[in-house]
Design a protein around this motif. Structure first.
Motif: not given
Length: 78
Positions: A53-60
């Motif tokens: 799982p990728a950590p919570p946050g902003v991705y593009f």
């Protein structure tokens, strides 16, 4: 929850669709192949290339299709 990414192509194109973090590091490649014309929906389940799982946050999400490039901001909350 998975993010659904939808795109349409007027003709067959080489497509590269990937998710990046805010520092520009690639988190996961979603599509890297020649795709026929039409509409396609691809999901990102919020995991990295290793399935973690990728950590919570902003991705593009970055879509390259032929000479076109588009970016879409994604926010992962959990």
């Amino acid at each position: 929850d998975a993010a659904s990414l939808r795109f349409s192509l007027a003709r067959e194109e080489a497509v590269d669709l990937a998710v990046f973090d805010v520092r520009g590091r690639q988190v996961r490649s979603l599509v890297r192949e020649t795709v026929p014309a039409g509409t396609r929906v691809v999901s990102w389940a919020g995991v990295d290339a290793g399935g973690r799982p990728a950590p919570p946050g902003v991705y593009f999400a970055r879509l390259k299709a032929g000479s076109q490039e588009r970016r879409l901001k994604l926010v992962k909350t959990d």
